[in-house]
Design a protein around this motif. Structure first.
Motif, PDB file in Angstrom:
ATOM      1  N   MET A   1     -10.470   6.691  14.411  1.00 43.05           N
ATOM      2  CA  MET A   1     -10.213   7.713  13.382  1.00 43.05           C
ATOM      3  C   MET A   1     -11.258   7.581  12.283  1.00 43.05           C
ATOM      4  SD  MET A   1      -8.028  10.110  12.414  1.00 43.05           S
ATOM      5  CE  MET A   1      -8.743  11.138  11.131  1.00 43.05           C
TER       6      MET A   1
ATOM      7  N   TYR B   1     -13.999  11.608   7.449  1.00 39.05           N
ATOM      8  CA  TYR B   1     -14.917  12.743   7.569  1.00 39.05           C
ATOM      9  C   TYR B   1     -14.915  13.545   6.279  1.00 39.05           C
ATOM     10  CZ  TYR B   1     -10.777  15.641   8.402  1.00 39.05           C
ATOM     11  OH  TYR B   1      -9.567  16.280   8.283  1.00 39.05           O
ATOM     12  N   GLY B   2     -14.289  12.983   5.274  1.00 39.72           N
ATOM     13  CA  GLY B   2     -14.065  13.750   4.051  1.00 39.72           C
ATOM     14  C   GLY B   2     -15.142  13.552   3.019  1.00 39.72           C
ATOM     15  N   PRO B   3     -14.776  13.725   1.751  1.00 41.33           N
ATOM     16  CA  PRO B   3     -15.762  13.656   0.668  1.00 41.33           C
ATOM     17  C   PRO B   3     -16.463  12.303   0.604  1.00 41.33           C
ATOM     18  CG  PRO B   3     -13.503  13.897  -0.189  1.00 41.33           C
ATOM     19  CD  PRO B   3     -13.435  14.075   1.271  1.00 41.33           C
TER      20      PRO B   3
ATOM     21  N   SER C   1       1.000   4.028  17.984  1.00 44.95           N
ATOM     22  CA  SER C   1       1.796   4.946  17.165  1.00 44.95           C
ATOM     23  C   SER C   1       0.873   5.622  16.158  1.00 44.95           C
ATOM     24  CB  SER C   1       2.972   4.224  16.517  1.00 44.95           C
ATOM     25  OG  SER C   1       2.536   3.087  15.809  1.00 44.95           O
ATOM     26  N   SER C   2       0.831   5.138  14.941  1.00 44.82           N
ATOM     27  CA  SER C   2       0.018   5.825  13.935  1.00 44.82           C
ATOM     28  C   SER C   2      -1.461   5.455  14.049  1.00 44.82           C
ATOM     29  CB  SER C   2       0.524   5.480  12.538  1.00 44.82           C
ATOM     30  OG  SER C   2      -0.287   6.115  11.586  1.00 44.82           O
ATOM     31  N   PRO C   3      -2.341   6.449  14.191  1.00 45.00           N
ATOM     32  CA  PRO C   3      -3.780   6.154  14.210  1.00 45.00           C
ATOM     33  C   PRO C   3      -4.316   5.905  12.800  1.00 45.00           C
ATOM     34  CG  PRO C   3      -3.427   8.513  14.426  1.00 45.00           C
ATOM     35  CD  PRO C   3      -2.063   7.877  14.396  1.00 45.00           C
ATOM     36  N   ILE C   4      -3.476   6.212  11.812  1.00 46.15           N
ATOM     37  CA  ILE C   4      -3.881   6.019  10.414  1.00 46.15           C
ATOM     38  C   ILE C   4      -3.008   4.928   9.826  1.00 46.15           C
ATOM     39  CG2 ILE C   4      -3.980   7.118   8.139  1.00 46.15           C
ATOM     40  CD1 ILE C   4      -4.368   9.781   9.797  1.00 46.15           C
ATOM     41  N   VAL C   5      -3.645   3.844   9.412  1.00 51.37           N
ATOM     42  CA  VAL C   5      -2.891   2.732   8.835  1.00 51.37           C
ATOM     43  C   VAL C   5      -3.567   2.330   7.528  1.00 51.37           C
ATOM     44  CG1 VAL C   5      -1.917   1.791  10.964  1.00 51.37           C
ATOM     45  CG2 VAL C   5      -4.204   1.125  10.300  1.00 51.37           C
ATOM     46  N   ARG C   6      -2.829   1.656   6.679  1.00 51.97           N
ATOM     47  CA  ARG C   6      -3.418   1.274   5.402  1.00 51.97           C
ATOM     48  C   ARG C   6      -3.659  -0.230   5.309  1.00 51.97           C
ATOM     49  NH1 ARG C   6      -1.371   5.014   0.681  1.00 51.97           N
ATOM     50  NH2 ARG C   6      -2.129   6.567   2.147  1.00 51.97           N
TER      51      ARG C   6
ATOM     52  N   GLN D   1      -9.470  17.738   4.505  1.00 48.36           N
ATOM     53  CA  GLN D   1      -8.639  16.671   5.080  1.00 48.36           C
ATOM     54  C   GLN D   1      -7.375  17.242   5.723  1.00 48.36           C
ATOM     55  OE1 GLN D   1      -9.841  13.804   5.239  1.00 48.36           O
ATOM     56  NE2 GLN D   1     -11.157  13.394   3.506  1.00 48.36           N
ATOM     57  N   PRO D   2      -6.743  16.445   6.631  1.00 48.83           N
ATOM     58  CA  PRO D   2      -5.592  16.954   7.396  1.00 48.83           C
ATOM     59  C   PRO D   2      -4.375  17.312   6.551  1.00 48.83           C
ATOM     60  CG  PRO D   2      -5.919  14.583   7.777  1.00 48.83           C
ATOM     61  CD  PRO D   2      -7.106  15.067   7.030  1.00 48.83           C
TER      62      PRO D   2
ATOM     63  N   ALA E   1      -6.597  15.350  11.377  1.00 47.64           N
ATOM     64  CA  ALA E   1      -6.582  13.985  11.923  1.00 47.64           C
ATOM     65  C   ALA E   1      -6.678  14.027  13.447  1.00 47.64           C
ATOM     66  CB  ALA E   1      -5.321  13.249  11.476  1.00 47.64           C
TER      67      ALA E   1
ATOM     68  N   THR F   1       0.600  14.729  13.545  1.00 48.12           N
ATOM     69  CA  THR F   1       0.178  13.462  12.961  1.00 48.12           C
ATOM     70  C   THR F   1       1.344  12.747  12.268  1.00 48.12           C
ATOM     71  OG1 THR F   1      -2.113  14.135  12.697  1.00 48.12           O
ATOM     72  CG2 THR F   1      -1.331  12.455  11.194  1.00 48.12           C
TER      73      THR F   1
ATOM     74  N   VAL G   1       2.834   8.785  12.584  1.00 43.18           N
ATOM     75  CA  VAL G   1       3.110   7.893  11.457  1.00 43.18           C
ATOM     76  C   VAL G   1       4.575   7.448  11.515  1.00 43.18           C
ATOM     77  CG1 VAL G   1       3.234   7.769   8.931  1.00 43.18           C
ATOM     78  CG2 VAL G   1       1.299   8.927  10.031  1.00 43.18           C
TER      79      VAL G   1
ATOM     80  N   ARG H   1       3.389  14.182   1.894  1.00 46.13           N
ATOM     81  CA  ARG H   1       2.223  14.108   1.023  1.00 46.13           C
ATOM     82  C   ARG H   1       1.493  15.433   1.176  1.00 46.13           C
ATOM     83  NH1 ARG H   1       0.611   8.910  -0.735  1.00 46.13           N
ATOM     84  NH2 ARG H   1      -0.646  10.167  -2.166  1.00 46.13           N
TER      85      ARG H   1
ATOM     86  N   ILE I   1      -3.589  14.415   2.149  1.00 40.71           N
ATOM     87  CA  ILE I   1      -3.235  12.985   2.227  1.00 40.71           C
ATOM     88  C   ILE I   1      -2.222  12.777   3.346  1.00 40.71           C
ATOM     89  CG2 ILE I   1      -2.244  11.017   0.977  1.00 40.71           C
ATOM     90  CD1 ILE I   1      -3.858  11.788  -1.277  1.00 40.71           C
ATOM     91  N   VAL I   2      -2.489  11.775   4.175  1.00 39.33           N
ATOM     92  CA  VAL I   2      -1.576  11.445   5.274  1.00 39.33           C
ATOM     93  C   VAL I   2      -0.642  10.345   4.777  1.00 39.33           C
ATOM     94  CG1 VAL I   2      -1.434  10.590   7.644  1.00 39.33           C
ATOM     95  CG2 VAL I   2      -3.362  12.038   6.960  1.00 39.33           C
TER      96      VAL I   2
ATOM     97  N   THR J   1       1.752   7.056   4.754  1.00 45.35           N
ATOM     98  CA  THR J   1       1.695   5.820   5.534  1.00 45.35           C
ATOM     99  C   THR J   1       3.090   5.523   6.086  1.00 45.35           C
ATOM    100  OG1 THR J   1       2.261   4.426   3.646  1.00 45.35           O
ATOM    101  CG2 THR J   1      -0.078   4.861   4.014  1.00 45.35           C
TER     102      THR J   1
END
Lengths: 180, 356
Positions: free
Chosen positions: A36, A39-41, A60-65, B119-120, B175, B260, B264, B334, B338-339, B341
């Motif tokens: 992932m 691609y943003g600012p 599961s989530s491709p976006i993690v923090r 953004q998504p 995303a 997406t 999550v 969100r 913003i995605v 968490t």
């Protein structure tokens, strides 16, 4: 087994392609992967990052923090992402251009001076493969042979003559990475 | 048959799947975060292999009207864009729905309103499932949650579009469009050489003229047409509901999320289960038709429901209608690209549903 990785640095350092090769290598090893990119600012500001997840299960989530491993290649990224590593996680960084070194004590920090090494090897373009080699040493989830297969898959055929040079860089990374 | 394995972006998967589905034409206009669809098709140049036309139109409005024309001839045609571009296409989409033509539209949603952000987001839900353009119509709306589904839903979308003579929308987001995952691609299908009997392909002596129009100046005729459309939408509601459940069997609390957000939420379910909380996830795969009945059934089993979306709360209205007051339903989301968490979903389920 699930490994959540972020790779982050300047645009042009090969951050996204390193992630792509990592993901391809995971595919070669029959694992689930996600890649992932930012691609943003922030891309327009000159920094790039990519989240790669390699897992033996469905992702599961491709976006993690929070990450198991952060591969950090410039100061801005270190400032931004050092705090995002899970306690007990791994930070791999290249000290070139770093003025404030990692400070956390609850993670394991490794240093791979890939910029310097790439210059010494006279092939600055294989910089990211030296870093990836370092990662393979620290987190042996993917076999080197599968990375080579991944490289073959992700590089167009006209560049396949560059694979031996990349393999050399990967091996050099395995040798030079050091625990801090 | 063995399927080909690739690592691809969601956008690339849509493009490759369109070629393999035997599509006749793609008409598009670039906009982030979906430009890879057009770029991939241009580079693949299927005109030389399958004969598929790929054309960058002069605008979004032109692109959707090219789709209208192609569909009227019985061709398998599609377009794609991202939120502001899809808004521009709404007039054409309403005409296509009114004229009962099949086509595939892909929206890789970005944050709005207006030009918003690249953004998504999932803030085009109302536009997608409640109309979008003018008049009483519905699109069949498919919500992929993986790169694999981005590919699979192209074929499924064309099938549904032709089965019901209705436009189908793939409602994705930045995303899923931008990320790479493994994808198994299906075999190349041949482009169809036969056309549906309603298509305007030239009048032979053996039958009456085929007419494609969304216009009927006689209001009685127009009402009849509307009744026919509504009967079709009811049939779609009965037959085409699709959803996926994660750990709902013993769930005491339920998350509802698509695309997406559903990915999550899967992670949130894992985190909550590790803490001993029995939480399940219902993921609508079709947003129209909405899995109303299944959510109503589950509301007899759970103590509360959290709807999670990358918006201010749009799908939550359909969840509320489905639950019909049986148990508390709250929204967490969100906005603006913003995605959320998994940890935020956990906190919000606790504070809004379990704790409250």
């Amino acid at each position: 087994m699930t490994e959540e990785i972020i790779i982050t640095g300047f645009g042009g350092q090969g951050v996204l392609s390193m992630g792509k090769i990592m993901a391809y290598s995971g595919v070669m090893q029959d694992m689930e992967v996600s890649w992932m990119p930012s691609y943003g600012p922030e891309m327009r500001g000159g920094t790039a990052n990519v989240t790669v997840i390699i897992s033996s299960e469905r992702i599961s989530s491709p976006i993690v923090r929070h990450f198991d491993t952060a591969i950090i290649l410039n100061q801005q990224s270190l400032d931004k992402f050092e705090s995002s590593i899970k306690p007990g996680g791994v930070l791999i960084y290249d000290s070139n251009g770093i003025t404030r070194h990692p400070e956390r004590k609850d993670i394991v920090v490794y240093r791979v001076d890939a910029t310097e090494e790439a210059a010494r090897m006279n092939s600055s373009k294989t910089f990211n493969m030296i870093v990836l080699g370092g990662f393979l040493k620290v987190k042996p989830l993917i076999k080197l042979e599968n990375v080579i297969k991944g490289l073959k898959k992700s590089l167009p055929e006209r560049y396949h003559n560059l694979i031996p040079m990349n393999e050399k860089a990967l091996k050099r990374g395995i040798e030079i990475i050091q625990k801090v | 048959m063995k399927k080909e394995l690739r690592l691809m972006k969601g956008n690339e998967a849509v493009a490759e799947a369109a070629i393999r589905a035997g599509a006749d034409g793609y008409f598009g206009y670039p906009i982030t975060p979906q430009s890879e669809i057009l770029e991939y098709l241009m580079e693949a140049n299927p005109a030389e292999t399958t004969g598929m036309v790929v054309l960058q139109a002069e605008s979004e409005v032109a692109a959707i009207n090219m789709v209208y024309g192609g569909a009227a001839c019985g061709k398998k045609v599609m377009t794609s864009s991202s939120s502001p571009g899809i808004s521009l296409k709404q007039e054409g989409i309403s005409y296509i729905a009114g004229a009962e033509l099949p086509c595939l539209i892909v929206n890789v949603v970005r944050g709005g309103p207006g030009l918003g952000t690249i953004q998504p987001a999932q803030s085009d839900y109302f536009q997608s499932v409640k109309g979008g353009g003018h008049g009483d119509y519905h699109l069949i709306v498919l919500a992929p949650a993986s790169v694999q589904e981005m590919a699979d839903f192209v074929d499924l979308g064309f099938d549904l579009a032709f089965k019901y003579r209705n436009p189908v929308l793939i409602l994705s987001d930045g995303a899923i469009g931008q990320m790479m995952e493994k994808v198994y691609l299906s075999q190349q299908k041949e482009r169809s050489k036969v056309f549906p009997d309603w298509a305007t392909t030239g009048k032979p002596a053996t039958r009456e003229r085929n007419i494609i129009t969304s216009l009927d100046l006689d209001p009685n005729g127009m009402e009849m047409h509307n009744h026919k459309l509504q009967a079709k939408y009811n049939e779609i509601r009965e037959k085409e509901v699709r959803y996926e459940e994660f750990q709902c069997e013993d769930a005491e609390y339920l998350l509802v999320a698509y695309g997406t957000s559903a990915r999550v939420c899967q992670k949130a379910v894992q985190l909550l289960r590790e803490k001993g909380l029995k939480v399940g996830l219902l993921r609508p795969v079709t947003l129209f038709p909405f899995p109303t009945k299944r959510i109503n059934d589950l509301s007899g089993q759970v103590k509360g429901i959290l709807s999670v979306e990358m918006s201010a709360g749009q799908m939550v209205e359909d969840v509320l209608l489905a639950v019909n007051g049986k148990v508390p339903v709250k929204h967490f989301g969100r906005m603006g690209g913003i995605v959320p968490t998994p940890e935020e979903v956990v906190e919000n389920l606790k504070s809004k549903i379990i704790g409250g």
